[in-house]
Design a protein around this motif. Structure first.
Motif, PDB file in Angstrom:
ATOM      1  N   ARG A  63     -20.410  33.325  19.247  1.00  0.00           N
ATOM      2  CA  ARG A  63     -19.404  33.761  18.263  1.00  0.00           C
ATOM      3  C   ARG A  63     -18.822  35.117  18.643  1.00  0.00           C
ATOM      4  NH1 ARG A  63     -22.885  31.031  14.756  1.00  0.00           N
ATOM      5  NH2 ARG A  63     -24.125  32.870  14.299  1.00  0.00           N
ATOM      6  N   THR A  64     -19.639  36.021  19.133  1.00  0.00           N
ATOM      7  CA  THR A  64     -19.120  37.341  19.514  1.00  0.00           C
ATOM      8  C   THR A  64     -18.156  37.247  20.685  1.00  0.00           C
ATOM      9  OG1 THR A  64     -20.935  37.880  21.022  1.00  0.00           O
ATOM     10  CG2 THR A  64     -21.209  38.497  18.696  1.00  0.00           C
ATOM     11  N   ARG A  65     -18.323  36.249  21.552  1.00  0.00           N
ATOM     12  CA  ARG A  65     -17.428  36.074  22.699  1.00  0.00           C
ATOM     13  C   ARG A  65     -16.015  35.677  22.270  1.00  0.00           C
ATOM     14  NH1 ARG A  65     -19.574  38.366  27.154  1.00  0.00           N
ATOM     15  NH2 ARG A  65     -17.846  37.341  28.204  1.00  0.00           N
ATOM     16  N   LEU A  66     -15.888  35.152  21.067  1.00  0.00           N
ATOM     17  CA  LEU A  66     -14.573  34.726  20.582  1.00  0.00           C
ATOM     18  C   LEU A  66     -13.776  35.875  19.970  1.00  0.00           C
ATOM     19  CD1 LEU A  66     -15.522  31.279  19.018  1.00  0.00           C
ATOM     20  CD2 LEU A  66     -14.657  31.760  21.315  1.00  0.00           C
ATOM     21  N   ASP A  69     -11.106  38.821  15.779  1.00  0.00           N
ATOM     22  CA  ASP A  69      -9.947  38.189  15.139  1.00  0.00           C
ATOM     23  C   ASP A  69     -10.143  36.687  14.931  1.00  0.00           C
ATOM     24  OD1 ASP A  69      -9.885  38.065  17.962  1.00  0.00           O
ATOM     25  OD2 ASP A  69      -7.750  37.569  17.947  1.00  0.00           O
ATOM     26  N   ARG A  70     -11.171  36.119  15.518  1.00  0.00           N
ATOM     27  CA  ARG A  70     -11.473  34.690  15.324  1.00  0.00           C
ATOM     28  C   ARG A  70     -12.800  34.500  14.593  1.00  0.00           C
ATOM     29  NH1 ARG A  70      -7.627  31.788  18.296  1.00  0.00           N
ATOM     30  NH2 ARG A  70      -6.800  32.950  20.053  1.00  0.00           N
ATOM     31  N   ILE A  76     -15.850  26.643  13.677  1.00  0.00           N
ATOM     32  CA  ILE A  76     -15.078  25.426  13.969  1.00  0.00           C
ATOM     33  C   ILE A  76     -14.817  25.329  15.466  1.00  0.00           C
ATOM     34  CG2 ILE A  76     -12.885  24.234  13.580  1.00  0.00           C
ATOM     35  CD1 ILE A  76     -12.787  25.710  10.829  1.00  0.00           C
ATOM     36  N   ILE A  77     -14.409  26.424  16.067  1.00  0.00           N
ATOM     37  CA  ILE A  77     -14.118  26.430  17.500  1.00  0.00           C
ATOM     38  C   ILE A  77     -15.358  26.038  18.294  1.00  0.00           C
ATOM     39  CG2 ILE A  77     -13.525  27.904  19.466  1.00  0.00           C
ATOM     40  CD1 ILE A  77     -11.766  29.542  17.454  1.00  0.00           C
ATOM     41  N   LEU A  78     -16.483  26.648  17.972  1.00  0.00           N
ATOM     42  CA  LEU A  78     -17.700  26.370  18.733  1.00  0.00           C
ATOM     43  C   LEU A  78     -18.206  24.951  18.507  1.00  0.00           C
ATOM     44  CD1 LEU A  78     -19.490  29.804  18.391  1.00  0.00           C
ATOM     45  CD2 LEU A  78     -18.383  28.838  20.428  1.00  0.00           C
ATOM     46  N   ASP A  79     -18.048  24.426  17.309  1.00  0.00           N
ATOM     47  CA  ASP A  79     -18.435  23.032  17.079  1.00  0.00           C
ATOM     48  C   ASP A  79     -17.662  22.111  18.017  1.00  0.00           C
ATOM     49  OD1 ASP A  79     -20.226  23.692  15.093  1.00  0.00           O
ATOM     50  OD2 ASP A  79     -18.996  22.937  13.436  1.00  0.00           O
ATOM     51  N   MET A  80     -16.365  22.314  18.097  1.00  0.00           N
ATOM     52  CA  MET A  80     -15.523  21.472  18.953  1.00  0.00           C
ATOM     53  C   MET A  80     -15.849  21.689  20.432  1.00  0.00           C
ATOM     54  SD  MET A  80     -13.366  19.723  16.963  1.00  0.00           S
ATOM     55  CE  MET A  80     -12.072  19.284  18.095  1.00  0.00           C
ATOM     56  N   VAL A  81     -15.993  22.936  20.835  1.00  0.00           N
ATOM     57  CA  VAL A  81     -16.274  23.243  22.241  1.00  0.00           C
ATOM     58  C   VAL A  81     -17.647  22.696  22.634  1.00  0.00           C
ATOM     59  CG1 VAL A  81     -16.702  25.150  23.856  1.00  0.00           C
ATOM     60  CG2 VAL A  81     -14.703  25.182  22.381  1.00  0.00           C
ATOM     61  N   ASN A  82     -18.597  22.727  21.726  1.00  0.00           N
ATOM     62  CA  ASN A  82     -19.908  22.172  22.050  1.00  0.00           C
ATOM     63  C   ASN A  82     -19.841  20.670  22.285  1.00  0.00           C
ATOM     64  OD1 ASN A  82     -21.292  24.589  22.131  1.00  0.00           O
ATOM     65  ND2 ASN A  82     -21.785  24.546  19.965  1.00  0.00           N
ATOM     66  N   ASP A  83     -19.000  19.952  21.542  1.00  0.00           N
ATOM     67  CA  ASP A  83     -18.806  18.537  21.838  1.00  0.00           C
ATOM     68  C   ASP A  83     -18.172  18.365  23.223  1.00  0.00           C
ATOM     69  OD1 ASP A  83     -20.038  17.395  19.661  1.00  0.00           O
ATOM     70  OD2 ASP A  83     -18.212  16.536  18.806  1.00  0.00           O
ATOM     71  N   ARG A 152      -3.306  21.998   9.066  1.00  0.00           N
ATOM     72  CA  ARG A 152      -3.697  21.466   7.758  1.00  0.00           C
ATOM     73  C   ARG A 152      -4.181  22.559   6.810  1.00  0.00           C
ATOM     74  NH1 ARG A 152      -6.472  17.518  10.960  1.00  0.00           N
ATOM     75  NH2 ARG A 152      -8.452  18.412  10.268  1.00  0.00           N
ATOM     76  N   MET A 153      -4.360  23.760   7.325  1.00  0.00           N
ATOM     77  CA  MET A 153      -4.867  24.863   6.503  1.00  0.00           C
ATOM     78  C   MET A 153      -3.709  25.681   5.961  1.00  0.00           C
ATOM     79  SD  MET A 153      -7.986  25.995   8.959  1.00  0.00           S
ATOM     80  CE  MET A 153      -9.457  26.156   7.984  1.00  0.00           C
ATOM     81  N   ARG A 154      -3.943  26.275   4.829  1.00  0.00           N
ATOM     82  CA  ARG A 154      -2.921  27.124   4.224  1.00  0.00           C
ATOM     83  C   ARG A 154      -2.591  28.297   5.149  1.00  0.00           C
ATOM     84  NH1 ARG A 154      -4.398  28.653  -1.681  1.00  0.00           N
ATOM     85  NH2 ARG A 154      -5.415  26.676  -1.331  1.00  0.00           N
ATOM     86  N   ARG A 155      -3.624  28.853   5.754  1.00  0.00           N
ATOM     87  CA  ARG A 155      -3.452  29.983   6.663  1.00  0.00           C
ATOM     88  C   ARG A 155      -4.387  29.799   7.847  1.00  0.00           C
ATOM     89  NH1 ARG A 155      -5.554  35.447   5.106  1.00  0.00           N
ATOM     90  NH2 ARG A 155      -5.542  36.303   7.178  1.00  0.00           N
ATOM     91  N   ASP A 156      -3.864  29.923   9.043  1.00  0.00           N
ATOM     92  CA  ASP A 156      -4.658  29.737  10.255  1.00  0.00           C
ATOM     93  C   ASP A 156      -5.678  30.877  10.390  1.00  0.00           C
ATOM     94  OD1 ASP A 156      -5.707  29.323  12.769  1.00  0.00           O
ATOM     95  OD2 ASP A 156      -3.815  29.594  13.839  1.00  0.00           O
ATOM     96  N   PRO A 157      -6.978  30.538  10.424  1.00  0.00           N
ATOM     97  CA  PRO A 157      -7.998  31.586  10.544  1.00  0.00           C
ATOM     98  C   PRO A 157      -8.264  32.013  11.994  1.00  0.00           C
ATOM     99  CG  PRO A 157      -9.066  29.481  10.264  1.00  0.00           C
ATOM    100  CD  PRO A 157      -7.571  29.226  10.187  1.00  0.00           C
ATOM    101  N   GLY A 158      -7.460  31.496  12.919  1.00  0.00           N
ATOM    102  CA  GLY A 158      -7.657  31.832  14.328  1.00  0.00           C
ATOM    103  C   GLY A 158      -7.925  30.622  15.197  1.00  0.00           C
ATOM    104  N   LEU A 159      -7.484  29.453  14.736  1.00  0.00           N
ATOM    105  CA  LEU A 159      -7.699  28.221  15.494  1.00  0.00           C
ATOM    106  C   LEU A 159      -6.594  27.950  16.507  1.00  0.00           C
ATOM    107  CD1 LEU A 159      -8.861  25.930  12.558  1.00  0.00           C
ATOM    108  CD2 LEU A 159     -10.291  26.953  14.333  1.00  0.00           C
TER     109      LEU A 159
END
Length: 191
Positions: A63-66, A69-70, A76-83, A152-159
């Motif tokens: 998480r710190t590597r991201l 600002d993310r 969410i990012i790490l879940d997807m990247v881990n797949d 799909r989100m109201r505001r992009d959290p950094g995706l």
């Protein structure tokens, strides 16, 4: 962990796979849903996998590597990247070839369609129909999927616009994945 990891870390029976994959849509006390015991066991496994991976020191380091600002999007990012890493290193973790595993997993989900939780039906239908999980081996597909989630989100959290970051941090994130997956696999020993 995301969809492929949850299926991989499930027992191989249909109900356990469904519960482990669909755990995000089975809210609150599991016993209140009137689902078969093995679906509930799978949902318990889902919750355990999420909690254990989120608390793993390697995931904290990832998480710190991201970057700050993310921070809100890091999970969410790490879940997807881990797949993505699981697809890329499938043969290191599984004896069954990925295409055969996915055929079996998708078949399990089809056979349990009547039990699909409300809110997850459309996603599971599209995942099976479009074979999302095998496409996760392409990092650009992961980035596009994150973009779609952001829309799909109201505001992009950094995706959005994650591909340059993922390419830059690829080797480090990959090493963190192996630590987490190795520990989860040793603890759970899927059957």
């Amino acid at each position: 962990m995301n969809y492929l990891a949850h299926l991989y870390l499930s027992d191989s029976d249909d109900h356990h796979r469904l519960g482990n994959l669909a755990g995000d849509w089975i809210k609150g006390r599991l016993e209140n849903h009137g689902l078969p015991d093995r679906v509930l066991d799978g949902a318990r496994r889902h919750r355990y996998v999420d909690s254990a991976s989120d608390q793993h020191p390697a995931m904290a380091a990832a998480r710190t590597r991201l970057g700050p600002d993310r921070r809100r999007a890091a999970g969410i990012i790490l879940d997807m990247v881990n797949d993505h890493f699981l697809v890329r290193h499938w043969d290191d973790y599984a004896d069954t070839p990925l295409p055969r595993f996915l055929d079996d997993a998708y078949g399990s989900l089809e056979r349990t369609r009547a039990l699909w939780p409300t809110g997850g039906e459309r996603m599971m239908e599209r995942m099976i129909r479009d074979d999302w999980l095998s496409s996760y081996g392409d990092l650009a597909i992961i980035s596009m999927a994150l973009e779609r989630i952001a829309m799909r989100m109201r505001r992009d959290p950094g995706l959005s616009d994650t591909l340059p970051l993922l390419r830059r941090e690829y080797d480090t994130l990959e090493a963190h994945f192996h630590r987490v997956m190795g520990d989860l696999r040793a603890q759970l020993r899927p059957r």
